[in-house]
Design a protein around this motif. Sequence first.
Motif, PDB file in Angstrom:
ATOM      1  N   ASP A   1       0.831  -1.210   0.000  1.00 59.66           N
ATOM      2  CA  ASP A   1       0.000   0.000   0.000  1.00 59.66           C
ATOM      3  C   ASP A   1       0.864   1.257   0.000  1.00 59.66           C
ATOM      4  OD1 ASP A   1      -2.409  -1.328  -0.055  1.00 59.66           O
ATOM      5  OD2 ASP A   1      -2.663  -1.336   2.127  1.00 59.66           O
ATOM      6  N   THR A   2       1.927   1.244   0.802  1.00 56.27           N
ATOM      7  CA  THR A   2       2.793   2.418   0.897  1.00 56.27           C
ATOM      8  C   THR A   2       3.478   2.709  -0.437  1.00 56.27           C
ATOM      9  OG1 THR A   2       3.218   1.976   3.233  1.00 56.27           O
ATOM     10  CG2 THR A   2       4.739   3.447   2.113  1.00 56.27           C
ATOM     11  N   ILE A   3       3.980   1.662  -1.080  1.00 50.86           N
ATOM     12  CA  ILE A   3       4.681   1.851  -2.353  1.00 50.86           C
ATOM     13  C   ILE A   3       3.730   2.312  -3.448  1.00 50.86           C
ATOM     14  CG2 ILE A   3       5.994   0.692  -4.177  1.00 50.86           C
ATOM     15  CD1 ILE A   3       7.110  -1.160  -1.959  1.00 50.86           C
ATOM     16  N   THR A   4       2.582   1.636  -3.573  1.00 54.20           N
ATOM     17  CA  THR A   4       1.651   1.992  -4.652  1.00 54.20           C
ATOM     18  C   THR A   4       0.993   3.345  -4.413  1.00 54.20           C
ATOM     19  OG1 THR A   4      -0.097   0.689  -3.571  1.00 54.20           O
ATOM     20  CG2 THR A   4       1.153  -0.369  -5.339  1.00 54.20           C
ATOM     21  N   LEU A   5       0.634   3.637  -3.170  1.00 53.90           N
ATOM     22  CA  LEU A   5      -0.090   4.879  -2.898  1.00 53.90           C
ATOM     23  C   LEU A   5       0.841   6.079  -2.732  1.00 53.90           C
ATOM     24  CD1 LEU A   5      -2.822   3.576  -0.412  1.00 53.90           C
ATOM     25  CD2 LEU A   5      -3.052   4.041  -2.860  1.00 53.90           C
ATOM     26  N   LYS A   6       1.948   5.896  -2.007  1.00 53.27           N
ATOM     27  CA  LYS A   6       2.826   7.027  -1.720  1.00 53.27           C
ATOM     28  C   LYS A   6       3.893   7.222  -2.786  1.00 53.27           C
ATOM     29  CE  LYS A   6       5.367   9.199   2.069  1.00 53.27           C
ATOM     30  NZ  LYS A   6       5.744   9.108   3.495  1.00 53.27           N
ATOM     31  N   ASP A   7       4.611   6.144  -3.119  1.00 54.58           N
ATOM     32  CA  ASP A   7       5.732   6.270  -4.046  1.00 54.58           C
ATOM     33  C   ASP A   7       5.293   6.344  -5.506  1.00 54.58           C
ATOM     34  OD1 ASP A   7       7.409   6.189  -1.899  1.00 54.58           O
ATOM     35  OD2 ASP A   7       7.837   4.059  -2.060  1.00 54.58           O
TER      36      ASP A   7
ATOM     37  N   LEU B   1      -4.769   1.600 -11.298  1.00 61.41           N
ATOM     38  CA  LEU B   1      -3.366   1.344 -10.935  1.00 61.41           C
ATOM     39  C   LEU B   1      -3.239   0.003 -10.216  1.00 61.41           C
ATOM     40  CD1 LEU B   1      -0.412   2.309 -10.687  1.00 61.41           C
ATOM     41  CD2 LEU B   1      -1.065   3.417  -8.532  1.00 61.41           C
ATOM     42  N   ARG B   2      -4.118  -0.249  -9.258  1.00 61.12           N
ATOM     43  CA  ARG B   2      -4.078  -1.512  -8.520  1.00 61.12           C
ATOM     44  C   ARG B   2      -4.366  -2.695  -9.450  1.00 61.12           C
ATOM     45  NH1 ARG B   2      -3.995  -1.472  -3.016  1.00 61.12           N
ATOM     46  NH2 ARG B   2      -4.347   0.499  -1.921  1.00 61.12           N
ATOM     47  N   ALA B   3      -5.295  -2.501 -10.386  1.00 59.40           N
ATOM     48  CA  ALA B   3      -5.633  -3.572 -11.329  1.00 59.40           C
ATOM     49  C   ALA B   3      -4.437  -3.903 -12.211  1.00 59.40           C
ATOM     50  CB  ALA B   3      -6.831  -3.153 -12.176  1.00 59.40           C
ATOM     51  N   LEU B   4      -3.688  -2.881 -12.608  1.00 58.80           N
ATOM     52  CA  LEU B   4      -2.498  -3.104 -13.432  1.00 58.80           C
ATOM     53  C   LEU B   4      -1.431  -3.857 -12.638  1.00 58.80           C
ATOM     54  CD1 LEU B   4      -0.768  -2.736 -15.938  1.00 58.80           C
ATOM     55  CD2 LEU B   4      -0.150  -0.448 -15.109  1.00 58.80           C
ATOM     56  N   VAL B   5      -1.233  -3.471 -11.376  1.00 57.12           N
ATOM     57  CA  VAL B   5      -0.256  -4.160 -10.527  1.00 57.12           C
ATOM     58  C   VAL B   5      -0.636  -5.634 -10.387  1.00 57.12           C
ATOM     59  CG1 VAL B   5       0.697  -4.332  -8.198  1.00 57.12           C
ATOM     60  CG2 VAL B   5       0.408  -2.091  -9.247  1.00 57.12           C
ATOM     61  N   ALA B   6      -1.924  -5.897 -10.165  1.00 58.83           N
ATOM     62  CA  ALA B   6      -2.391  -7.278 -10.019  1.00 58.83           C
ATOM     63  C   ALA B   6      -2.152  -8.068 -11.300  1.00 58.83           C
ATOM     64  CB  ALA B   6      -3.874  -7.286  -9.654  1.00 58.83           C
ATOM     65  N   PHE B   7      -2.410  -7.430 -12.448  1.00 63.30           N
ATOM     66  CA  PHE B   7      -2.194  -8.092 -13.743  1.00 63.30           C
ATOM     67  C   PHE B   7      -0.713  -8.445 -13.920  1.00 63.30           C
ATOM     68  CE2 PHE B   7      -0.855  -7.944 -18.138  1.00 63.30           C
ATOM     69  CZ  PHE B   7      -1.742  -8.816 -18.754  1.00 63.30           C
ATOM     70  N   LEU B   8       0.159  -7.489 -13.628  1.00 56.19           N
ATOM     71  CA  LEU B   8       1.599  -7.733 -13.784  1.00 56.19           C
ATOM     72  C   LEU B   8       2.083  -8.844 -12.847  1.00 56.19           C
ATOM     73  CD1 LEU B   8       2.904  -4.051 -14.016  1.00 56.19           C
ATOM     74  CD2 LEU B   8       2.687  -5.685 -15.886  1.00 56.19           C
ATOM     75  N   ALA B   9       1.584  -8.821 -11.608  1.00 57.18           N
ATOM     76  CA  ALA B   9       1.997  -9.838 -10.642  1.00 57.18           C
ATOM     77  C   ALA B   9       1.562 -11.231 -11.096  1.00 57.18           C
ATOM     78  CB  ALA B   9       1.398  -9.528  -9.272  1.00 57.18           C
ATOM     79  N   ASP B  10       0.440 -11.308 -11.796  1.00 54.55           N
ATOM     80  CA  ASP B  10      -0.061 -12.598 -12.303  1.00 54.55           C
ATOM     81  C   ASP B  10       0.629 -13.032 -13.583  1.00 54.55           C
ATOM     82  OD1 ASP B  10      -1.834 -13.085 -10.275  1.00 54.55           O
ATOM     83  OD2 ASP B  10      -3.540 -12.162 -11.274  1.00 54.55           O
ATOM     84  N   ASN B  11       1.391 -12.124 -14.191  1.00 53.86           N
ATOM     85  CA  ASN B  11       1.992 -12.432 -15.491  1.00 53.86           C
ATOM     86  C   ASN B  11       3.500 -12.184 -15.521  1.00 53.86           C
ATOM     87  OD1 ASN B  11      -0.382 -12.956 -17.601  1.00 53.86           O
ATOM     88  ND2 ASN B  11      -1.070 -11.379 -16.172  1.00 53.86           N
ATOM     89  N   ILE B  12       4.143 -12.408 -14.378  1.00 52.32           N
ATOM     90  CA  ILE B  12       5.592 -12.250 -14.309  1.00 52.32           C
ATOM     91  C   ILE B  12       6.258 -13.177 -15.328  1.00 52.32           C
ATOM     92  CG2 ILE B  12       7.627 -12.660 -12.872  1.00 52.32           C
ATOM     93  CD1 ILE B  12       6.143 -10.164 -12.087  1.00 52.32           C
TER      94      ILE B  12
ATOM     95  N   ASN C   1       2.144   4.881 -19.050  1.00 49.42           N
ATOM     96  CA  ASN C   1       2.564   5.794 -17.982  1.00 49.42           C
ATOM     97  C   ASN C   1       2.661   5.076 -16.641  1.00 49.42           C
ATOM     98  OD1 ASN C   1       2.769   7.998 -19.663  1.00 49.42           O
ATOM     99  ND2 ASN C   1       0.704   8.757 -19.230  1.00 49.42           N
ATOM    100  N   TYR C   2       1.659   4.250 -16.344  1.00 49.81           N
ATOM    101  CA  TYR C   2       1.651   3.524 -15.070  1.00 49.81           C
ATOM    102  C   TYR C   2       2.805   2.530 -14.997  1.00 49.81           C
ATOM    103  CZ  TYR C   2      -3.027   5.301 -13.851  1.00 49.81           C
ATOM    104  OH  TYR C   2      -4.086   6.105 -13.528  1.00 49.81           O
ATOM    105  N   LEU C   3       3.102   1.878 -16.106  1.00 49.22           N
ATOM    106  CA  LEU C   3       4.219   0.936 -16.139  1.00 49.22           C
ATOM    107  C   LEU C   3       5.531   1.639 -15.778  1.00 49.22           C
ATOM    108  CD1 LEU C   3       3.435  -1.181 -19.345  1.00 49.22           C
ATOM    109  CD2 LEU C   3       3.380  -1.986 -16.984  1.00 49.22           C
ATOM    110  N   GLN C   4       5.718   2.839 -16.327  1.00 50.50           N
ATOM    111  CA  GLN C   4       6.938   3.594 -16.048  1.00 50.50           C
ATOM    112  C   GLN C   4       6.996   4.020 -14.579  1.00 50.50           C
ATOM    113  OE1 GLN C   4       9.587   4.196 -18.328  1.00 50.50           O
ATOM    114  NE2 GLN C   4      10.470   4.533 -16.288  1.00 50.50           N
ATOM    115  N   LEU C   5       5.847   4.423 -14.025  1.00 54.09           N
ATOM    116  CA  LEU C   5       5.799   4.824 -12.621  1.00 54.09           C
ATOM    117  C   LEU C   5       6.143   3.656 -11.701  1.00 54.09           C
ATOM    118  CD1 LEU C   5       2.540   7.004 -12.649  1.00 54.09           C
ATOM    119  CD2 LEU C   5       4.878   7.828 -12.383  1.00 54.09           C
TER     120      LEU C   5
END
Length: 266
Positions: free
Chosen positions: A194-200, A213-224, A251-255
């Motif tokens: 939460d700290t990394i995704t929300l703050k950083d 943003l959270r949906a993208l993170v979940a997608f990436l984590a499922d497709n490493i 943009n989100y990928l770069q962030l």
Amino acid sequence: MIKRAEYLKKLIQFRDTDLIKVITGVRRSGKSVLLMQYRDYLKSQGVADNQIIYLNFEELELLSVRTADALVKVLQPKLDKQRHQYIMLDEIQMVDGWQTVVNGIRVSYDCDIIVTGSNAKILSGELATLLSGRYVEIPIYPFSFKEFLAAKEITSDSREVDQAFLAYEKYGGFPLVTLSTVALKDDILSSLYDTITLKDVAERAQVRDITSLRALVAFLADNIGQLVQPAKVAGVLKNEGISISNHTVENYLQLLEDAFLFYRAR
């Protein structure tokens, strides 16, 4: 405190050079601890307390230091042209315009400068322009499995190694997670996430659509380890009821890369 021997060795190798040492890595990977270990090393070598300046910009008393002018006001009384000093600035990306101040200190004082940051952007833009060829990056990561074993006081020939690897595979190598009890590991990881995704990521880039943003993170984590194409990702998320453009995905990928939450393998 687990000694980060390899990283400490790199800092020592660059001691008293004109190069600014930039320690980068994901939040809670051990950057502050590494600075403390370097400070202890310096003291063991006879460096006096008044030669070491350490500032952590996440500490309460420094929360108001967010501009170059405010940084100068804090540092100026501590700087001394009559002695060699070691300046350690922790989580420096919190201060806007810090690059100009650090460059000014490098030019004006006899000092050894080390800065840390939880965002890759500190190595771009103004820093690259002002300090071209005058800094060295030292990336730091959560515990390797070797460090994990050392933290758990397990020798490499122990029968516990296989079980330890299962724990390492499940929970990763964040120092705080590694050293906590099993009952707390999931909660700590959730808090870190939460700290990394929300703050950083979100707060720093002023992202308003946290759901996407959270949906993208979940997608990436499922497709490493899979090929990632922004258009394909946008299509998958739209099928899940989340409207997002290809450009926004890029943009989100770069962030997420900048916050060291994911690493790109080309």
